[in-house]
Design a protein around this motif. Structure first.
Motif, PDB file in Angstrom:
ATOM      1  N   ASN A 219       0.804  -1.221   0.000  1.00  0.00           N
ATOM      2  CA  ASN A 219       0.000   0.000   0.000  1.00  0.00           C
ATOM      3  C   ASN A 219       0.839   1.274   0.000  1.00  0.00           C
ATOM      4  O   ASN A 219       0.498   2.224   0.670  1.00  0.00           O
ATOM      5  N   SER A 303      -2.427  11.393  -0.058  1.00  0.00           N
ATOM      6  CA  SER A 303      -2.289  10.164   0.719  1.00  0.00           C
ATOM      7  C   SER A 303      -3.303   9.121   0.261  1.00  0.00           C
ATOM      8  O   SER A 303      -4.261   9.430  -0.452  1.00  0.00           O
ATOM      9  N   GLN A 304      -3.098   7.884   0.695  1.00  0.00           N
ATOM     10  CA  GLN A 304      -4.027   6.822   0.305  1.00  0.00           C
ATOM     11  C   GLN A 304      -5.411   7.012   0.907  1.00  0.00           C
ATOM     12  O   GLN A 304      -6.393   6.527   0.373  1.00  0.00           O
ATOM     13  N   SER A 305      -5.496   7.735   2.017  1.00  0.00           N
ATOM     14  CA  SER A 305      -6.794   7.975   2.638  1.00  0.00           C
ATOM     15  C   SER A 305      -7.492   9.191   2.045  1.00  0.00           C
ATOM     16  O   SER A 305      -8.592   9.538   2.455  1.00  0.00           O
ATOM     17  N   GLN A 308      -4.688  15.389   1.884  1.00  0.00           N
ATOM     18  CA  GLN A 308      -4.484  15.885   3.237  1.00  0.00           C
ATOM     19  C   GLN A 308      -3.733  17.220   3.208  1.00  0.00           C
ATOM     20  O   GLN A 308      -2.718  17.339   2.535  1.00  0.00           O
ATOM     21  N   LYS A 338       0.935   8.527   6.737  1.00  0.00           N
ATOM     22  CA  LYS A 338       0.782   7.231   7.385  1.00  0.00           C
ATOM     23  C   LYS A 338       1.508   6.156   6.586  1.00  0.00           C
ATOM     24  O   LYS A 338       1.834   6.360   5.416  1.00  0.00           O
ATOM     25  N   ASP A 341       1.840   5.689   2.578  1.00  0.00           N
ATOM     26  CA  ASP A 341       1.807   6.937   1.824  1.00  0.00           C
ATOM     27  C   ASP A 341       3.122   7.236   1.115  1.00  0.00           C
ATOM     28  O   ASP A 341       3.205   8.210   0.361  1.00  0.00           O
TER      29      ASP A 341
END
Length: 389
Positions: A219, A303-305, A308, A338, A341
């Protein structure tokens, strides 16, 4: 990418040690982006063809890589008020700021999404006036500490910007060092810049780096499309440490069942790698880069989420020594990302690329943590690629 409320595009899953490609085009102000996202993930090497996959609400291209988790420390508390308090109140003397820095400030001031453009412009001027003086040896030490370190060596080693207020409030120069028995943060000297008419503190800061996609990563994230300047081959740009090796031709498993190939990596010291993939289905747009980042610049971490918001708090010198593969030029963010990332694009709200996210740098004694990114322009130079998004 702060206040981003939705992306449209197509999503392709790919897997490999390294990254997520995010293609974002501004739609309106800082909200509403259209584009593609590529994510990369995997532990094993195998060959297969890239496959398209559609994902509920997001249309984008994704490339996923594999990674190890790590806990981040306490984030730095940044505010414009803090920068305003410790930055010199006036601009540096006329003629002390390199012309190319002034030219870039003039370009971004017209459309930058900043609460205080003049503050960030002044921060940029002081940062590169200080680096210019360091590079020319135009400094004096108050205590002559670390005398063997010449001004030019210092220019390659230090970052300039804000200290973490939890360690010691201030604006000056920082040498990041591995943990030792001394103080966690030590202002060991004061550097006078005669041409600038001011002195600034220089500090040793103990820190440990946690890479957010160590070898055999899962990831991790790729920054953008890239095209080789030598043979016009297409691929993606990601963090070099996200790949478990740096030999050209090494297969990189992609999340849709396909396989990319490592064409070029300069890790270490430059934390960047170019992985060849299938060509983009439509021609992406050229991705410009910001040449002179500085404390106070608002950026967006893809980021993967999701996007940001971050703020640059310190930078290393990107003048003159940028076109080198001998040492890395880094920048520091007020908050880390995180695990996973690594390789994510760090980008201005106006679209210019600034860095490739690496991980967190944390003080083992205080727990204070900042995000760490590889200078984007240096990465593109080292890999001899042209970036696209």
């Amino acid at each position: 990418m702060a206040d981003l409320h939705g992306c449209t595009g197509r999503l392709l899953c790919i897997s490999a040690p390294g990254g997520c490609i995010t293609r974002l085009h501004r739609a309106s102000a800082s909200r509403g982006y259209t584009g593609r996202l590529l994510c990369i993930s995997a532990l094993h090497i195998c060959s297969a063809r890239l496959r398209c996959a559609s994902i509920a609400t997001t249309n984008a291209r994704l490339i996923r890589f594999s990674a190890v988790n790590a806990q981040a420390g306490r984030a730095m508390d940044y505010s414009d008020a803090y920068l305003r308090e410790f930055l010199p109140k006036e601009n540096p003397p006329e003629g002390s700021v390199p012309a190319e820095v002034e030219e870039e400030i003039h370009r971004w001031r017209e459309h930058a999404e900043l609460a205080d453009r003049e503050l960030v412009a002044r921060s940029t001027r002081w940062t590169y006036a200080m680096f210019a003086a360091l590079g020319e040896g135009q400094i004096q030490r108050t205590r002559a500490a670390f005398a063997p370190l010449g001004a030019r060596i210092l220019a390659r080693s230090v970052s300039i910007g804000l200290f973490d207020p939890a360690e010691k409030p201030g604006f000056g120069l920082v040498l990041d060092v591995p943990p030792w028995d001394g103080p966690a943060f030590d202002v060991f000297d004061e550097i006078r810049f005669p041409r600038l008419g001011l002195s600034f503190p220089i500090a040793l800061r103990q820190s440990e780096t946690t890479l957010h996609a160590p070898p055999h990563p899962a990831n991790a994230t790729s920054a953008c499309w890239a095209r080789c300047n030598k043979n016009a081959v297409w691929g993606v740009l990601t963090a070099g440490h996200a790949l478990s090796g740096n030999r050209p031709g090494r297969p990189v498993r992609l999340a849709g069942g396909g396989t990319g190939s490592l064409l070029r990596s300069w890790y270490q010291p430059i934390d960047a790698a170019f992985v060849t993939t299938q060509n983009p289905q439509t021609m992406p747009a050229a991705l410009p880069a910001l040449g002179f980042p500085a404390a106070g610049q608002a950026v967006r971490l893809a980021s993967q989420s999701g996007p940001q918001p971050r703020t640059i708090v310190r930078v290393m010198d990107s003048m003159g020594v940028l076109h080198t593969r001998e040492f890395a030029v880094l920048l520091f963010l007020d908050q880390p990302g995180k695990p996973g990332d690594s390789g994510a694009l760090t980008q201005m709200p106006t679209g210019e690329a600034v860095g490739i996210y690496k991980g967190a740098m944390t003080s083992p004694q205080t727990g204070s943590s900042v995000g760490l990114a590889q200078n984007f322009e240096q990465a593109a130079y080292a890999l001899d690629i042209t970036p696209y998004l």
